[in-house]
Design a protein around this motif. Structure first.
Motif, PDB file in Angstrom:
ATOM      1  N   ARG A  31      -6.917 -11.988  23.399  1.00 25.42           N
ATOM      2  CA  ARG A  31      -8.174 -11.372  23.834  1.00 25.42           C
ATOM      3  C   ARG A  31      -9.131 -11.330  22.659  1.00 25.42           C
ATOM      4  N   ASP A  32     -10.415 -11.222  22.962  1.00 26.99           N
ATOM      5  CA  ASP A  32     -11.402 -10.974  21.920  1.00 26.99           C
ATOM      6  C   ASP A  32     -11.329  -9.504  21.511  1.00 26.99           C
ATOM      7  N   GLU A  33     -11.738  -9.208  20.269  1.00 27.87           N
ATOM      8  CA  GLU A  33     -11.763  -7.827  19.790  1.00 27.87           C
ATOM      9  C   GLU A  33     -10.396  -7.141  19.959  1.00 27.87           C
ATOM     10  N   LEU A  34      -9.341  -7.836  19.528  1.00 27.34           N
ATOM     11  CA  LEU A  34      -7.994  -7.291  19.682  1.00 27.34           C
ATOM     12  C   LEU A  34      -7.810  -5.979  18.943  1.00 27.34           C
ATOM     13  N   ALA A  35      -8.354  -5.877  17.737  1.00 28.81           N
ATOM     14  CA  ALA A  35      -8.214  -4.639  16.959  1.00 28.81           C
ATOM     15  C   ALA A  35      -8.828  -3.459  17.705  1.00 28.81           C
ATOM     16  N   ALA A  36      -9.994  -3.642  18.282  1.00 27.29           N
ATOM     17  CA  ALA A  36     -10.654  -2.557  19.019  1.00 27.29           C
ATOM     18  C   ALA A  36      -9.852  -2.177  20.258  1.00 27.29           C
ATOM     19  N   TYR A  37      -9.280  -3.166  20.932  1.00 33.18           N
ATOM     20  CA  TYR A  37      -8.473  -2.888  22.119  1.00 33.18           C
ATOM     21  C   TYR A  37      -7.239  -2.055  21.760  1.00 33.18           C
ATOM     22  N   LEU A  38      -6.554  -2.416  20.683  1.00 38.06           N
ATOM     23  CA  LEU A  38      -5.369  -1.667  20.275  1.00 38.06           C
ATOM     24  C   LEU A  38      -5.729  -0.263  19.809  1.00 38.06           C
ATOM     25  N   GLU A  39      -6.881  -0.133  19.194  1.00 36.04           N
ATOM     26  CA  GLU A  39      -7.360   1.204  18.791  1.00 36.04           C
ATOM     27  C   GLU A  39      -7.504   2.106  20.008  1.00 36.04           C
ATOM     28  N   LEU A  40      -8.019   1.570  21.100  1.00 36.74           N
ATOM     29  CA  LEU A  40      -8.166   2.346  22.331  1.00 36.74           C
ATOM     30  C   LEU A  40      -6.807   2.744  22.897  1.00 36.74           C
ATOM     31  N   ILE A  41      -5.838   1.855  22.799  1.00 40.48           N
ATOM     32  CA  ILE A  41      -4.508   2.165  23.315  1.00 40.48           C
ATOM     33  C   ILE A  41      -3.907   3.374  22.612  1.00 40.48           C
ATOM     34  N   THR A  42      -4.103   3.465  21.303  1.00 37.52           N
ATOM     35  CA  THR A  42      -3.509   4.586  20.559  1.00 37.52           C
ATOM     36  C   THR A  42      -4.084   5.920  21.000  1.00 37.52           C
ATOM     37  N   ALA A  43      -5.308   5.921  21.506  1.00 35.48           N
ATOM     38  CA  ALA A  43      -5.931   7.184  21.945  1.00 35.48           C
ATOM     39  C   ALA A  43      -5.296   7.710  23.222  1.00 35.48           C
ATOM     40  N   ASP A  44      -4.658   6.832  24.006  1.00 34.57           N
ATOM     41  CA  ASP A  44      -4.097   7.229  25.301  1.00 34.57           C
ATOM     42  C   ASP A  44      -2.581   7.115  25.356  1.00 34.57           C
ATOM     43  N   THR A  45      -1.943   6.918  24.189  1.00 35.83           N
ATOM     44  CA  THR A  45      -0.498   6.719  24.158  1.00 35.83           C
ATOM     45  C   THR A  45       0.137   7.727  23.220  1.00 35.83           C
ATOM     46  N   THR A  46       1.284   8.247  23.616  1.00 32.21           N
ATOM     47  CA  THR A  46       1.994   9.229  22.796  1.00 32.21           C
ATOM     48  C   THR A  46       2.708   8.527  21.642  1.00 32.21           C
ATOM     49  N   ALA A  47       2.512   9.054  20.451  1.00 27.08           N
ATOM     50  CA  ALA A  47       3.152   8.464  19.270  1.00 27.08           C
ATOM     51  C   ALA A  47       4.651   8.724  19.292  1.00 27.08           C
ATOM     52  N   LEU A  48       5.401   7.786  18.714  1.00 27.95           N
ATOM     53  CA  LEU A  48       6.850   7.921  18.628  1.00 27.95           C
ATOM     54  C   LEU A  48       7.237   8.873  17.501  1.00 27.95           C
ATOM     55  N   SER A  49       8.378   9.506  17.638  1.00 21.00           N
ATOM     56  CA  SER A  49       8.930  10.258  16.517  1.00 21.00           C
ATOM     57  C   SER A  49       9.453   9.278  15.483  1.00 21.00           C
ATOM     58  N   ALA A  50       9.630   9.756  14.272  1.00 24.75           N
ATOM     59  CA  ALA A  50      10.091   8.882  13.189  1.00 24.75           C
ATOM     60  C   ALA A  50      11.454   8.291  13.502  1.00 24.75           C
ATOM     61  N   ASN A  51      12.355   9.085  14.093  1.00 24.89           N
ATOM     62  CA  ASN A  51      13.696   8.599  14.406  1.00 24.89           C
ATOM     63  C   ASN A  51      13.662   7.496  15.454  1.00 24.89           C
ATOM     64  N   VAL A  52      12.833   7.661  16.464  1.00 28.73           N
ATOM     65  CA  VAL A  52      12.741   6.659  17.524  1.00 28.73           C
ATOM     66  C   VAL A  52      12.116   5.375  16.977  1.00 28.73           C
ATOM     67  N   GLU A  53      11.106   5.516  16.117  1.00 29.03           N
ATOM     68  CA  GLU A  53      10.487   4.343  15.508  1.00 29.03           C
ATOM     69  C   GLU A  53      11.526   3.554  14.708  1.00 29.03           C
ATOM     70  N   THR A  54      12.320   4.249  13.916  1.00 27.54           N
ATOM     71  CA  THR A  54      13.361   3.598  13.113  1.00 27.54           C
ATOM     72  C   THR A  54      14.361   2.882  13.997  1.00 27.54           C
ATOM     73  N   GLU A  55      14.713   3.498  15.111  1.00 25.99           N
ATOM     74  CA  GLU A  55      15.675   2.887  16.038  1.00 25.99           C
ATOM     75  C   GLU A  55      15.126   1.578  16.604  1.00 25.99           C
ATOM     76  N   TYR A  56      13.871   1.584  16.988  1.00 29.46           N
ATOM     77  CA  TYR A  56      13.256   0.370  17.519  1.00 29.46           C
ATOM     78  C   TYR A  56      13.228  -0.742  16.461  1.00 29.46           C
ATOM     79  N   LEU A  57      12.786  -0.405  15.249  1.00 27.33           N
ATOM     80  CA  LEU A  57      12.583  -1.436  14.226  1.00 27.33           C
ATOM     81  C   LEU A  57      13.875  -1.880  13.558  1.00 27.33           C
ATOM     82  N   SER A  58      14.952  -1.109  13.725  1.00 22.76           N
ATOM     83  CA  SER A  58      16.235  -1.517  13.162  1.00 22.76           C
ATOM     84  C   SER A  58      16.952  -2.498  14.077  1.00 22.76           C
ATOM     85  N   GLY A  59      16.425  -2.668  15.283  1.00 26.09           N
ATOM     86  CA  GLY A  59      16.998  -3.646  16.203  1.00 26.09           C
ATOM     87  C   GLY A  59      16.472  -5.029  15.913  1.00 26.09           C
ATOM     88  N   ASN A  60      16.459  -5.861  16.923  1.00 21.69           N
ATOM     89  CA  ASN A  60      16.077  -7.258  16.756  1.00 21.69           C
ATOM     90  C   ASN A  60      14.568  -7.406  16.880  1.00 21.69           C
TER      91      ASN A  60
END
Length: 283
Positions: A31-60
Motif C-alpha cells: 500500500r502507499d503510505e504504509l508507515a501512516a497506515y501502521l501508525e493508525l493501527i497502533t491507535a486501535d490495537t491493544t499492546a502486547l505484554s513483554a512476556n507475550v511479545e518475547t514468546e512470539y519473537l522467540s518462535g519462528n
C-alpha cells in the motif's frame, strides 16, 4: 517501526510497544503510505505484554516476504566492481563499464519459496569452489513503485561460476536458498539515512574469520534510480524486494564452508544470522 512476519500473523514494534496484526501479509504491506497506515493501527490495537511479545519473537520468525519476487542490482558500490573484476579475467571490462554506465545492472534473484529468513540456513553450491555472502540493504517497493520499507538481504554468490563466464550469472546467483531476507521489515515515512551503517562478520567454529563495515553513502546510484529502471517495463502486483548491491566483499582467498555463520547488521533494522549449508540432495 519494525514489522515481523510470523506463521499466522504479523508483529509490529513501534515506540517501545508491540502489536499483533492479523491482516494478510501481501495486502498489509502493499500500500502507499504504509508507515501512516501502521501508525493508525497502533491507535486501535491493544499492546502486547513483554512476556507475550518475547514468546512470539522467540518462535519462528519468517522472512518478510509473501508473493513478491526478489531482484538485485549489481556493481553499485566501487568495492563490488573491483571484486567482480578480480574474479573474472575475461569479463573484467564488463563490470567496469556497467559501474559507469547510465543503465544499472538488474537481475532476477529469487521467488519467495527459495528465500531463507533469520536464523535459517543458506546454501552454497556443490559445483562451486568459491562461495561468498553478499550483504545488501534491500528495499521493499510496492506495486506502484514506491519504496515503503527496508530489510537486510544476503545475496549468496558462487564467484567461481560467475568468474568463469559472465553468462553464467543466473547459475551463480539463482539456486535453492541462495537468498535471505530478515529479520523484519523496517518501515519509515522518510528515506533511510545515507549514514546508515552496514556490517558483516563470519564465524567458523566459533572463531571470527571475517569482519568489515561501511555505510550506505558509498553507493553510486540512488534507490529511486534503481527502482525506476526496474519498474519501467515490469509490473509487480504484490510489490517487489530489490537488493541494492554488494558493499562488503571477503578477500579472494576466502570461501564459505558448511557450518559457517554469517551475521549481517544494518542500522535501524537489526541483525540477520544465517548458517551455511548445502542442498540435502548432495549429502
Amino acid at each position: 517501526m519494525k514489522l515481523y512476519k510470523l506463521a499466522k500473523s504479523s508483529l509490529l514494534q513501534h515506540n517501545g510497544s508491540s502489536y499483533i496484526i492479523d491482516d494478510d501479509w501481501d495486502k498489509l504491506i502493499n500500500r502507499d503510505e504504509l508507515a501512516a497506515y501502521l501508525e493508525l493501527i497502533t491507535a486501535d490495537t491493544t499492546a502486547l505484554s513483554a512476556n507475550v511479545e518475547t514468546e512470539y519473537l522467540s518462535g519462528n520468525i519468517l522472512p518478510p516476504i509473501g508473493n513478491q519476487e526478489v531482484w538485485a542490482a549489481g556493481v553499485t558500490y566501487l568495492r563490488s566492481r573491483d571484486a567482480r573484476m578480480e574474479e573474472s579475467e575475461t569479463g573484467a571490462s564488463l563490470y567496469d563499464k556497467v559501474y559507469n554506465a547510465p543503465r544499472p545492472e538488474l537481475f532476477f534473484k529469487s521467488l519467495a519459496h527459495r528465500v531463507s529468513g533469520h536464523n535459517s540456513e543458506v546454501y552454497i553450491r556443490k559445483d562451486s569452489e568459491w562461495n561468498v555472502p553478499e550483504p545488501e540493504l534491500t528495499l521493499f517497493v510496492n506495486s506502484n513503485g514506491q519504496i515503503q520499507g527496508y530489510t537486510i538481504g544476503n545475496d549468496m554468490s558462487s564467484r567461481s561460476i560467475e568468474g568463469e563466464n559472465a553468462l553464467y550469472l543466473p547459475q551463480a546467483k539463482v539456486y535453492e536458498r541462495s537468498a535471505a531476507l530478515g529479520p523484519c521489515l523496517y518501515i519509515t515515512s522518510a528515506p533511510i539515512s545515507a549514514e546508515t551503517a552496514i556490517s558483516m562478520n563470519i564465524k567458523r567454529d566459533g572463531e571470527l574469520v571475517f569482519e568489515d563495515d561501511t555505510t550506505v553513502s558509498r553507493i553510486k546510484r540512488s534507490f529511486t534510480e534503481l527502482t525506476d529502471y526496474l519498474y519501467s517495463e515490469c509490473d509487480f502486483p504484490y510489490g517487489c524486494f530489490l537488493m541494492t548491491g554488494t558493499c562488503l566483499v571477503p578477500p579472494p582467498s576466502f570461501t564459505l564452508q558448511p557450518g559457517d555463520v554469517v551475521e549481517i547488521s544494518i542500522d535501524h533494522i537489526g541483525t540477520m544470522v544465517n548458517s551455511i549449508g548445502i542442498n540435502p540432495k548432495h549429502k
